[in-house]
Design an enzyme around this catalytic site. Structure first.
Site, PDB file in Angstrom:
ATOM      1  N   ARG A   1     -13.066   9.424 -15.698  1.00  0.00           N
ATOM      2  CA  ARG A   1     -12.234   9.937 -14.708  1.00  0.00           C
ATOM      3  C   ARG A   1     -12.417  11.189 -13.845  1.00  0.00           C
ATOM      4  O   ARG A   1     -11.718  11.874 -14.984  1.00  0.00           O
ATOM      5  CB  ARG A   1     -11.568   8.828 -14.244  1.00  0.00           C
ATOM      6  CG  ARG A   1     -11.822   7.204 -14.608  1.00  0.00           C
ATOM      7  CD  ARG A   1     -10.508   6.887 -14.352  1.00  0.00           C
ATOM      8  NE  ARG A   1     -10.321   4.512 -14.502  1.00  0.00           N
ATOM      9  CZ  ARG A   1     -11.572   4.055 -13.262  1.00  0.00           C
ATOM     10  NH1 ARG A   1     -11.129   4.963 -12.084  1.00  0.00           N
ATOM     11  NH2 ARG A   1     -11.442   2.907 -13.141  1.00  0.00           N
ATOM     12  N   ALA A   2     -11.769  11.075 -12.820  1.00  0.00           N
ATOM     13  CA  ALA A   2     -11.260  12.707 -12.530  1.00  0.00           C
ATOM     14  C   ALA A   2     -10.196  12.892 -13.395  1.00  0.00           C
ATOM     15  O   ALA A   2      -9.452  12.073 -13.841  1.00  0.00           O
ATOM     16  CB  ALA A   2     -11.180  12.829 -11.294  1.00  0.00           C
TER      17      ALA A   2
ATOM     18  N   THR B   1     -17.040  10.789 -11.915  1.00  0.00           N
ATOM     19  CA  THR B   1     -18.784   9.494 -11.368  1.00  0.00           C
ATOM     20  C   THR B   1     -17.709   8.514 -11.274  1.00  0.00           C
ATOM     21  O   THR B   1     -18.350   7.607 -10.533  1.00  0.00           O
ATOM     22  CB  THR B   1     -19.479   9.633 -11.719  1.00  0.00           C
ATOM     23  OG1 THR B   1     -20.386  11.442 -11.927  1.00  0.00           O
ATOM     24  CG2 THR B   1     -20.383   9.153 -11.638  1.00  0.00           C
TER      25      THR B   1
ATOM     26  N   ASP C   1     -10.466  26.209 -22.286  1.00  0.00           N
ATOM     27  CA  ASP C   1     -12.114  25.852 -22.178  1.00  0.00           C
ATOM     28  C   ASP C   1     -13.050  26.579 -22.560  1.00  0.00           C
ATOM     29  O   ASP C   1     -13.702  26.930 -22.294  1.00  0.00           O
ATOM     30  CB  ASP C   1     -12.182  25.978 -20.964  1.00  0.00           C
ATOM     31  CG  ASP C   1     -13.113  24.236 -20.151  1.00  0.00           C
ATOM     32  OD1 ASP C   1     -13.716  24.332 -21.170  1.00  0.00           O
ATOM     33  OD2 ASP C   1     -13.568  24.851 -19.464  1.00  0.00           O
TER      34      ASP C   1
ATOM     35  N   SER D   1     -17.652  19.177 -27.790  1.00  0.00           N
ATOM     36  CA  SER D   1     -16.748  17.720 -26.608  1.00  0.00           C
ATOM     37  C   SER D   1     -18.343  16.906 -26.398  1.00  0.00           C
ATOM     38  O   SER D   1     -18.200  16.141 -26.077  1.00  0.00           O
ATOM     39  CB  SER D   1     -16.386  18.190 -25.406  1.00  0.00           C
ATOM     40  OG  SER D   1     -16.506  17.643 -24.691  1.00  0.00           O
TER      41      SER D   1
ATOM     42  N   THR E   1      -8.611  16.696 -13.620  1.00  0.00           N
ATOM     43  CA  THR E   1      -8.571  18.166 -12.474  1.00  0.00           C
ATOM     44  C   THR E   1      -8.861  17.959 -11.383  1.00  0.00           C
ATOM     45  O   THR E   1      -8.725  18.695 -10.181  1.00  0.00           O
ATOM     46  CB  THR E   1      -8.053  19.098 -13.243  1.00  0.00           C
ATOM     47  OG1 THR E   1      -9.035  19.742 -13.827  1.00  0.00           O
ATOM     48  CG2 THR E   1      -7.236  19.475 -13.957  1.00  0.00           C
ATOM     49  N   SER E   2      -9.792  17.606 -11.354  1.00  0.00           N
ATOM     50  CA  SER E   2     -10.858  16.773  -9.805  1.00  0.00           C
ATOM     51  C   SER E   2     -10.868  16.314  -8.439  1.00  0.00           C
ATOM     52  O   SER E   2      -9.668  15.037  -9.273  1.00  0.00           O
ATOM     53  CB  SER E   2     -12.228  17.143 -10.430  1.00  0.00           C
ATOM     54  OG  SER E   2     -12.984  15.764 -11.023  1.00  0.00           O
TER      55      SER E   2
END
Lengths: 507, 507
Positions: free
Chosen positions: A204-205, A212, A265, A273, A207-208
């Site tokens: 799931r999102a 999908t 990141d 990851s 931070t966006s």
């Protein structure tokens, strides 16, 4: 040492074990415990033990002086029975923390070190601050290529691993950052139509404006039991489900819980990851999409190449067949940003609707083509044409409908909006830049992904000519407060740059 | 955005602001908050705002769906009134976190960077994991000398600073690690007898069996109000108090709260921590004691020299008159380990008791001599002799008694023990090594510092000849459980090495 009564404290501390002792608890004083100390909690009857970080409580409604309170996940780990006897002692630091300190001091760690770290993290023996220390030590220039490999292997080995029993299990992954980039939902039905196995689980999102899983949920159920998921994959050769239920590479989930608030990141963590999750999920063929653009995660072709080499090195060493595709990340893909708007784009492409967004179709065909070429029977260069044939013939649409039926069609698909506001170009010219981050932010403020029908619908893309009153995009929202916030942000900065000249230079 | 009702959740999260939202809180869902997100909480009536880390709650007894729960320290910061209206929004990352990310990437930061970081930490805008990231980035080889200076300055400037209005305000500090090393309580009365101002505040034990504040508390009150403390210092020229009440270099306390559980102790942080506290407390002349030994914090003369240079560089740049003394850290100082036992040693030395431990007396005289030589009227090399004269004449004892009376004598001094157990040498030979860490651990298990009368009393030191039945030390405890744990640990390893030959080589 002393014995206390176990009690659940209904606090979700998100992947960290936290225990609560009352300030007047005799053990708290006599043992010299301090807040943030790590303690070892042992269940008296079966000897099972866990590690937790200590918080001190001054309210018997939370934890009494003779009780030991534990957060929800720690309570589960101890067997989920209130009232049982537990003993508490100072926890020794996990052995693998020594390796973390060596890493901080600049050492290169070996596989045994990473395995020790991953085992202790998976067993919840690390506090959040210890995980933060590990992540920072590994960050930026800190990980050798082999260390990324060791970390990835260690993360795979400390979780479950699916085996689909087939030589060709394919997957794709985009490193993210481009709104509307919903190619997966076009690729999966194309590839599955060819008969390839593509058991796709997505996130799931975070931070966006949509992941999908969020977008697929507009059309069908995505939270499926492992049994149901396997059954669907066997019958349809594919699924489009949420990946949150399986215990694949659990260390990755724990690391991400700390990376995200730290806004970290690093390339090493990114590769470890993604590859640990994909390999644990049983994929043996993988296409990685790295979009490049000024407002994408990867901003230059150079840094994309470094990342690509790292993916290839680790992927090859772990025996996964891996292709990295560098794509155009200068602007959102498709038109819609937000679950319902993106699902609409996907279904237009699958239905061969003449108004379907061409860029989403082309990018999906390109990536699907690369995946199809994993099939030894397909000649190099023919993948794209095959993918296009499958899409044009309607077979991909039929496959998508079969997957939706199998997963359980959403009986109440969300409406888009209902609040709507057109944002105008405000001047004459050509669209010369679109800020992915700003558009994503506006869509999130409008309510996406929580409100499935909220988001942004783009009417203009790079190179389009506009007049002052040309609507460049429409904001959709469900609630007036969200609507106002999104409109305000767009009024400050539309995210569009309008100029006089435009040269189409793909990064 | 939305409004909630403020409520205190009686949890002490130790220097971190934590907020609690119920999972069914409408804001939690609509804003897309996630556990570990940082949120900004604004008080509606006066606009005051704080940052907190979010935990999610499933129990209305802790926080209801229309409430915002906050931990004790956050509740204080918001004014300490339950039931007031607060609004909640996503918090932006503190601006200074960009500097932390640059540090992680290997940059050298300037003073403005460190000031920004210190200001944000002092305002509780950093979460524990962000602080951990900062500490790791600064650790080991990561800080240039000038960066240690900038960090120290920034830590001083973000707190209160005392000004005693005199040109000669002296202090001493030991970097720690040596049990029984209670020289401060001998030095302060000697130095104050000479008329020098020495307003000594000390810490309680964190991981050791006793801090100076714990030991002084055996004899007198140590938790004094700022007013009382100033009044005592004015009349006696000195005090021996606990330093926990003042808001001096508050960033240091917050960093230590994360350093301690991380077991981190980098030279840069050590120097910044000590010097910021001392300068904020108004000292302008300072002696630093660095003990060297195989089981001390600093193990070799080489690393002691590196640390000394760093202290000197930062101290000189900040205008404090600083002397570093490298001392013998091969074994505990004095005989007692634990508050009451150490207080006994100190009073024996001050009383010129012929059985007083010679090493404690000599070390205290050596350090006191160095401090006395800060007086421009005292000739170089004469400090030790002056200190000895003051001690031998009984003036130091009289000064100590005056300080005890001024702070408030303890009417019920603790008894030592009452449980006692002699640990025997077990073999013929000479004591060739004593493990500071093991002895400290045994004393802590016995109950020190919580039980003031518990601890270890040493009968043999390095170079002493022993027979199998020679008692090398006695363990004292108040409670049978503690007593057993301490005896068990001593049975596994006494901490003493008995050999055939001993060469007295001071490090």
């Amino acid at each position: 040492m002393g014995t206390l009564t176990l009690r659940q404290v209904a606090i979700d501390t998100y992947k960290e074990n936290v225990a609560y002792l009352h300030r007047d608890c005799k053990l708290y004083r006599s043992e010299g415990f301090q807040a943030l100390n790590k303690i070892e909690i042992q269940q008296k009857d079966n000897g099972r033990s866990i590690i937790a970080v200590l918080n001190v409580v001054d309210d018997v409604c939370i934890t009494g002086p003779d009780e030991l309170g534990v957060c929800e996940q720690a309570f589960e780990q101890l067997g989920g029975k209130a009232g049982i006897a537990v003993s508490v002692a100072h926890a020794r630091a996990p052995d693998s923390l020594k390796a973390v300190h060596r890493k901080i001091a600049g050492d290169v760690l070996d596989f045994e070190d990473y395995r020790g770290i991953a085992l202790d993290i998976a067993a919840n023996r690390y506090s959040k601050i210890e995980i933060a220390a590990f992540l920072v030590a590994c960050s930026e220039l800190g990980l050798e290529r082999d260390e990324v490999l060791y970390l990835t292997r260690a993360m795979i080995e400390t979780g479950e691993r699916l085996d689909w029993g087939e030589p060709l299990v394919v997957d794709k992954h985009c490193i993210g950052g481009i709104p509307g980039n919903r190619t997966t939902m076009v690729i999966v039905p194309i590839v599955a139509s060819h008969g390839m196995l593509m058991p796709k689980t997505s996130s799931r999102a975070i931070t966006s404006p949509a992941g999908t899983a969020d977008t697929m949920e507009v059309l069908a159920q995505v939270e499926l039991s492992p049994d149901k998921l396997h059954q669907i994959v066997r019958s349809e050769r594919a699924c489009l489900a949420w990946g949150g239920t399986a215990r694949l590479a659990p260390v990755d989930d724990i690391l991400i819980a700390v990376e995200r608030p730290l806004l970290m990141d690093s390339p090493g963590q990114l590769v470890a990851s993604i590859l640990s999750k994909k390999l644990a999920a049983g994929a043996n063929h993988l296409v990685i999409d790295i979009p490049i653009g000024a407002t994408a995660k990867v901003r230059t072709r150079n840094s994309a190449m470094i990342l690509r080499k790292l993916f290839e090195y680790v992927g090859d060493s772990l025996g996964i067949n891996l292709e990295v595709v560098l794509t155009d990340g200068r602007q959102p893909v498709g038109r819609g940003i937000g679950p319902a708007l993106e699902a609409r784009d996907v279904m237009q492409v699958l239905s061969n609707d003449p108004t379907a967004p061409v860029d989403l179709r082309e990018k999906a065909l390109q990536l699907a083509g690369r995946i199809l070429e994993f099939d030894p029977d397909i000649r190099g260069g023919q993948g794209y044409i095959m993918a296009r044939d499958i899409l044009d013939s309607g077979r991909a649409l039929a496959k998508m409908q079969a997957i939706i039926e199998a997963q359980g069609k959403n009986p109440h698909p969300p409406e888009i909006g209902p609040l709507r506001h057109d944002v105008l170009a405000g001047q004459d010219g050509i669209v010369t830049a679109i800020d992915n981050l700003q558009l994503a932010h506006i869509a999130r403020l409008a309510g996406a992904p929580m409100d499935q029908g909220a988001g942004v619908d783009l009417h203009c893309k790079l190179g389009d000519r506009v007049a002052p009153d040309t609507p460049i995009y429409t904001i959709y929202a469900a609630f007036p407060a969200d609507f106002d916030f999104a409109r305000e942000l767009a009024a400050q900065d539309t995210g569009y740059t309008i100029g006089e000249h435009y040269v189409d230079e793909r990064p």
